[in-house]
Write a protein that holds these residues in place. Structure first.
Motif, short mmCIF file in Angstrom:
data_model
loop_
_atom_site.label_atom_id
_atom_site.label_comp_id
_atom_site.label_asym_id
_atom_site.label_seq_id
_atom_site.Cartn_x
_atom_site.Cartn_y
_atom_site.Cartn_z
N ASN A 59 0.90 -1.04 -0.14
CA ASN A 59 -0.01 -0.11 0.04
C ASN A 59 0.94 1.27 -0.03
OD1 ASN A 59 0.45 0.81 2.74
ND2 ASN A 59 -0.82 -0.72 3.59
N PHE A 114 -9.98 -4.55 7.37
CA PHE A 114 -8.78 -4.15 8.10
C PHE A 114 -9.29 -4.56 9.89
CE2 PHE A 114 -6.11 -0.85 5.68
CZ PHE A 114 -6.13 -1.81 4.50
N ALA A 148 -6.79 -8.35 6.45
CA ALA A 148 -5.90 -7.73 6.49
C ALA A 148 -5.60 -6.77 7.73
CB ALA A 148 -5.94 -6.59 5.21
O1 G3P Z 1 -2.94 -4.29 4.06
C1 G3P Z 1 -3.37 -3.43 4.69
C2 G3P Z 1 -2.66 -3.36 5.95
O2 G3P Z 1 -1.28 -3.06 5.71
C3 G3P Z 1 -2.83 -2.20 6.86
O3 G3P Z 1 -2.45 -2.45 7.99
O4 G3P Z 1 -1.29 -2.19 10.16
O5 G3P Z 1 -1.76 -0.36 8.62
O6 G3P Z 1 -3.67 -1.35 9.85
P1 G3P Z 1 -2.50 -1.59 9.34
#
Ligand code: G3P
Length: 284
Positions: free
Chosen positions: A36, A161, A195
């Motif tokens: 990302n 998420f 995720a």
């Molecule tokens: O793939 C999405 C993920 O990287 C988001 O993770 O830890 O930023 O909520 P986080």
């Protein structure tokens, strides 16, 4: 090590190809990789001594180089590449970016935010390429993704998420359970990709719920490796009394036009903004 086998596909979540190689070596295989803008920006700012020299074009070229390296490591896996969007980005701009990114590598899946303009774009793009709808936080958003992409012959992922819901005291894993339940009566064209995984309990619970895919950050991946890639016991219980339940909504059913589902979630809005500002932060 004998080839390990899981009920879910195992992806790595990150922005560093060396980690992709290491994860594949540790596990013996890797089904895919998600990236990302935040993770890629983190890689770029750590590598490039003065990121002020980066331009939009050179940073995008770096993103392309990174996913090309990842793709070479897992040529048979799926590699998610995200479009850049803020609150004002229109579907036509997302479509343009998606078509450009799609041809960076043969095994790309294009990540689009789960907002109205993203679904408008996705309705068209799902006829052309694999997609991954990101920043999903609700059963209702997952219903909209399902309806917008019906009839596609390409893979479509929906990415709830979980960690970001936990962060504010809600049981993120409930959203996975709810979507699994709602999709029971579906045509199965969508794969649920767990995720924002923050710990081994997320991973074990996602395996137990038979989430189609789980994307794991490298830190958690290494912790899992140190335990020999242990699976949850049959009687494993995901017990998080400190988190507020997110109940299943029987009133949200598949079968309606995607525009009729409530797409709004404040964490989606927040996530769109932070992906955008993290990327733009490279040029300050
Ligand atoms: O793939 C999405 C993920 O990287 C988001 O993770 O830890 O930023 O909520 P986080």
């Amino acid at each position: 090590m004998a080839h390990l086998c899981f009920s879910s596909k195992i992806f790595l979540d990150g922005g560093v190809p060396e980690e992709t190689a290491e994860a594949k070596k540790l596990l013996g295989f890797l089904d895919g990789q998600t990236t990302n803008p935040t993770l890629i920006a983190k890689n770029l700012s750590s590598r490039i001594s003065s990121s002020s020299h980066l331009t939009q074009k050179s940073a995008l070229d770096e993103y392309k180089k990174i996913v090309r390296q990842m793709s070479k490591i897992i040529p048979k896996g799926s590699v998610s590449i995200q479009v850049f969007a803020d609150q004002k980005t229109k579907a036509r701009e997302m479509i343009k970016q998606a078509r450009e990114r799609r041809i960076w590598i043969p095994n790309s899946s294009i990540k689009i935010p789960c907002v109205a303009e993203g679904l408008k774009a996705g309705e068209i793009l799902c006829k052309e390429m694999p997609l991954n709808f990101t920043l999903v936080f609700s059963q209702s958003q997952a219903a909209a993704v399902y309806e917008a992409t019906k009839g596609t012959k390409y893979p479509v992922f929906v990415s709830p998420f979980v960690g970001r819901l936990d962060d504010r005291g809600e049981k993120g894993m409930d959203v996975i359970a709810n979507i699994v339940k709602m999709y029971k009566s579906s045509d199965k064209h969508i794969e649920i990709l767990t995720a924002s995984v923050r710990n081994l309990d997320h991973l074990y619970c996602a395996l137990q719920l038979k989430s189609d895919i789980i994307t794991i950050p490298f830190k958690v991946f290494k912790e899992w490796a140190s335990l020999g890639f242990k699976k949850p016991d049959k009687d494993y219980l995901y017990h998080k009394p400190e988190l507020k339940d997110i109940p299943y909504r029987p009133d949200i059913q598949l079968g309606q036009p995607w525009q009729s589902y409530d797409l709004h979630h404040d964490l989606t809005d927040k996530g769109v903004t932070s992906f955008w500002t993290d990327w733009q932060g490279l040029f300050k």
